[in-house]
Design a protein around this motif. Sequence first.
Motif, PDB file in Angstrom:
ATOM      1  N   CYS A  14       0.847  -1.191   0.000  1.00 52.84           N
ATOM      2  CA  CYS A  14       0.000   0.000   0.000  1.00 52.84           C
ATOM      3  C   CYS A  14       0.886   1.246   0.000  1.00 52.84           C
ATOM      4  O   CYS A  14       1.723   1.413   0.879  1.00 52.84           O
ATOM      5  N   CYS A  17      -0.024   3.275   3.572  1.00 49.95           N
ATOM      6  CA  CYS A  17       0.329   2.805   4.916  1.00 49.95           C
ATOM      7  C   CYS A  17       1.387   1.698   4.896  1.00 49.95           C
ATOM      8  O   CYS A  17       1.777   1.210   5.951  1.00 49.95           O
ATOM      9  N   CYS A  37      -7.098  -1.968   0.600  1.00 53.11           N
ATOM     10  CA  CYS A  37      -5.956  -2.243   1.474  1.00 53.11           C
ATOM     11  C   CYS A  37      -6.462  -2.749   2.821  1.00 53.11           C
ATOM     12  O   CYS A  37      -7.377  -2.175   3.402  1.00 53.11           O
ATOM     13  N   GLY A  39      -4.868  -2.694   5.562  1.00 52.17           N
ATOM     14  CA  GLY A  39      -4.351  -1.908   6.673  1.00 52.17           C
ATOM     15  C   GLY A  39      -5.105  -0.614   6.905  1.00 52.17           C
ATOM     16  O   GLY A  39      -5.503  -0.301   8.020  1.00 52.17           O
ATOM     17  N   CYS A  40      -5.326   0.172   5.831  1.00 50.74           N
ATOM     18  CA  CYS A  40      -5.910   1.503   6.009  1.00 50.74           C
ATOM     19  C   CYS A  40      -7.208   1.676   5.233  1.00 50.74           C
ATOM     20  O   CYS A  40      -7.767   2.767   5.211  1.00 50.74           O
TER      21      CYS A  40
HETATM   22 ZN   LIG Z   1      -3.016   0.926   3.240  1.00 44.29          ZN
END
Ligand SMILES: [Zn+2]
Length: 132
Positions: A14, A17, A37, A39-40
């Motif tokens: 990503c 992040c 994504c 993560g974010c």
């Molecule tokens: Zn991300």
Amino acid sequence: MSSPFRETSLILECPKCETLNYLDPFTFWNFKGKIKCAGCDAIWAYELVNGTRKAAPAAATAPHDKMPGYAQSKDWKTITDFSKVNKGPQAREDFQGKPIPISKSKRGNPVSGTPLTAADLVGSRPKQFAGK
Ligand SMILES: [Zn+2]
């Protein structure tokens, strides 16, 4: 520091992040669409042809088409929450954890594909080994 994953195809790092989103080859080998994504929750437009990416991920807007198969944060923490990553593809989507009992084959012939009942055992005798 530059990341070794910035240019890879089936591992989407990503750009926001730096979460490593693993795009499982079975469902992403030929892909064109938007990936979320893990993560974010950023959305990235991405295209893969025969497992090779056509361009770097480009920022896009919701809704996403697919989530990664697995993800990992920069400090190697795994992300396996099924609201963030896809479940693995199943060979049979209708599999319920146990075989489905059948008594007839696809061609209509009788087959023994069900558990035995007490009635099935009437007339049979316990198995014995010869010679003893
Ligand atoms: Zn991300």
